[in-house]
Design an enzyme around this catalytic site. Structure first.
Site, PDB file in Angstrom:
ATOM      1  CE  LYS A  74      -3.925   2.064   2.515  1.00 19.07           C
ATOM      2  NZ  LYS A  74      -4.799   2.006   3.694  1.00 19.07           N
ATOM      3  CB  SER A 119      -8.147   4.055   2.521  1.00 20.65           C
ATOM      4  OG  SER A 119      -7.302   3.418   3.461  1.00 20.65           O
ATOM      5  CB  SER A 153      -8.545   1.262   5.479  1.00 21.02           C
ATOM      6  OG  SER A 153      -9.147   2.494   5.254  1.00 21.02           O
TER       7      SER A 153
HETATM    8  N1  GLN Z   1     -13.265   4.623   5.952  1.00 18.88           N
HETATM    9  C1  GLN Z   1     -12.700   5.051   7.177  1.00 18.88           C
HETATM   10  C2  GLN Z   1     -12.360   6.503   7.116  1.00 18.88           C
HETATM   11  O1  GLN Z   1     -12.560   7.102   6.115  1.00 18.88           O
HETATM   12  C3  GLN Z   1     -11.505   4.230   7.528  1.00 18.88           C
HETATM   13  C4  GLN Z   1     -10.275   4.614   6.836  1.00 18.88           C
HETATM   14  C5  GLN Z   1      -9.107   3.777   7.235  1.00 18.88           C
HETATM   15  O2  GLN Z   1      -9.254   2.757   7.908  1.00 18.88           O
HETATM   16  N2  GLN Z   1      -7.921   4.230   6.860  1.00 18.88           N
HETATM   17  O3  GLN Z   1     -11.904   7.068   8.061  1.00 18.88           O
END
Ligand code: GLN
Length: 458
Positions: free
Chosen positions: A66, A141, A165
């Site tokens: 990532k 994400s 995410s």
């Molecule tokens: N979707 C969640 C957010 O927007 C989690 C994001 C993440 O885990 N990096 O905060």
């Protein structure tokens, strides 16, 4: 291992992965592909094997990183304009551990900029497409990493999970995704989102692979004060007989997709037939989780993103006449709208006039959530819940509606607030053929047993 048995070579494996990565270019999975670097590393491993040297547990295994993990190979951008041009002088501890075992990074994967989002549409590089339905989102994400594994380009990929995410994109694409216990894997060298909930984890195709990756990556790191002493590799597997599995009453309602509820019921039936007890749990404090998360996380985001000033990292605006302008222009041009929204919310909830009303309240709600999980794990050993209220949605459907996007995280964020582990497991398909994911949740430090238990649900 195939390579040590000389059935194939690291070079062959890497070439195949690179070829597939190119074939799937339309999916916009990678922000960078390191063809030369990966082939060079493969040649070194093949040469070591030819010399009869002992090689690592992941020797020659291609993986995707990532793009918020620091490594000198390629730029680390976190899919944000403001980090464009940033070459890291250091390597994240997790990356160093994987590579010490011979894993070969073929490329960096796309994410929502700074990991803010649930669809990978907030990326400066544009969205990643879902592995099963091209018209749909990859989830986020860590969308690029999930799709790279689901399309079988690589054996595994790294992810970060601050509020879902890893688990949500895993469930949208039909692979395994683990958010370990907070502090299990070092966060050193990973672009910080919200330091009190950020976790490093993986996407894999099987529970066995997940176990191997965890045994390699976990452990205390002097460079990350929040890491726990190594419990993973020493954890006894423990008996799986007579386990009690909880289901959360509050998550069983009309707002959750019917096919996902059906999948959960079917898995519970399977478990009952195998002799496990299903326990219904009431966890009323979880209703505060999303609100608390979207106060605590932006507060930490605002603080963590303050370092991007156009002086120290990556992109710098050309227009500026003085230092203040340089900050303002760089940050205005370099951040995505969702990043800016979080910086503003974060500074607001931390401001002296509103701290008590927002941040302090959210911190108290977080304590209630921690206690709610502690109480739940007196009544059961693991909990089985949906990962998200719906399967992968259409590209563009929620991108202009931040609240709809935040609601995606309804079932995932409480784990991060409580620091407990969650494993997203593939659990069949909806009527229209989209992957359904469920998550197994355990008490802190139960990661190994959780992975082991997930085999009961295959
Ligand atoms: N979707 C969640 C957010 O927007 C989690 C994001 C993440 O885990 N990096 O905060």
């Amino acid at each position: 291992m195939k390579i040590a048995d000389k059935k194939t070579t690291a070079t062959e494996l890497v070439k195949t992965a690179l070829k597939k990565a190119k074939e799937y270019a339309d999916y916009n999975i990678f922000t960078f592909i390191d063809e030369d670097g990966a082939l060079k590393r493969a040649a070194e491993i093949d040469a070591a094997i030819a010399r009869g040297e002992k090689v690592g547990k992941l020797a020659g295994v291609p993986y995707a990183l990532k793009d918020n993990f620091l490594s000198p190979r390629g730029e680390t951008t976190a899919s944000a304009h403001i980090l464009q041009g940033f070459k890291s002088p250091i390597t994240a501890t997790a990356v160093a551990k994987l590579e010490a075992e011979g894993a070969i990074m073929i490329g960096r994967t796309n994410l929502d900029a700074f990991a803010h989002g649930s669809s990978t549409e907030n990326s400066y590089f544009g969205p990643t497409h879902n592995a099963v339905d091209f018209e749909r989102v990859a989830g986020g994400s860590s969308g690029g990493s999930a799709v790279a594994v689901a399309l079988d380009i690589v054996e595994f990929a790294t992810g970060t999970d601050t509020g879902g995410s890893i688990r949500q994109p895993a469930s949208f694409n039909g692979v395994y995704g683990l958010k370990p216990t907070y502090g299990c894997i070092s966060r050193y060298g990973v672009v910080a989102m919200a330091s009190s909930t950020d976790c490093i984890g993986f996407f894999s195709k099987t529970p066995e692979d997940m176990d191997l990756l965890m045994s390699i990556a976990s452990g205390q790191d002097p460079k990350d004060m929040t890491t726990l002493p190594d419990y993973y590799s020493e954890a006894p597997r423990g008996s799986l007989s007579k386990l009690r599995i909880g289901v959360i009453k509050e998550f069983d309602n009309e707002s959750v997709d019917a096919d996902i509820r059906k999948a959960l019921k079917e898995k519970c039936e399977t478990l009952k037939k195998k002799g496990y007890e299903i326990v219904e749990l009431e966890m009323p404090a979880l209703k505060y989780a999303l609100a608390a998360y979207y106060i605590i996380v932006p507060a930490e985001v605002a603080s963590n993103l303050s370092r991007y000033d156009g002086v120290r990292y990556g992109f710098r605006s050309k227009e500026s006449e003085n230092l203040n302008d340089l900050y303002l222009n760089t940050r205005s041009e370099g951040f995505m709208p969702e990043n800016k929204r979080r910086i503003m919310i974060g500074n607001f909830v931390l401001s002296s006039g509103f701290y008590d009303a927002y941040f302090l309240k959210a911190a108290k709600a977080r304590t209630l959530i921690v206690q709610e999980y502690e109480k739940a794990f007196l009544k059961c050993d693991f909990i089985l819940t949906p990962v998200s209220p719906n399967p992968a949605f259409k590209l563009g459907e929620k991108v202009n509606d931040p609240v709809a996007m935040y609601l995606e995280d309804l079932m995932s964020v409480s784990l991060n607030l409580a620091g407990v582990p969650g494993l997203a497991i593939p659990a069949g398909k909806t009527n229209s053929g989209l992957p359904v994911g469920l998550q197994l949740v355990g008490p802190r430090r139960s990661d190994k047993k959780l992975i082991e238990f997930s085999k009961e649900l295959i």
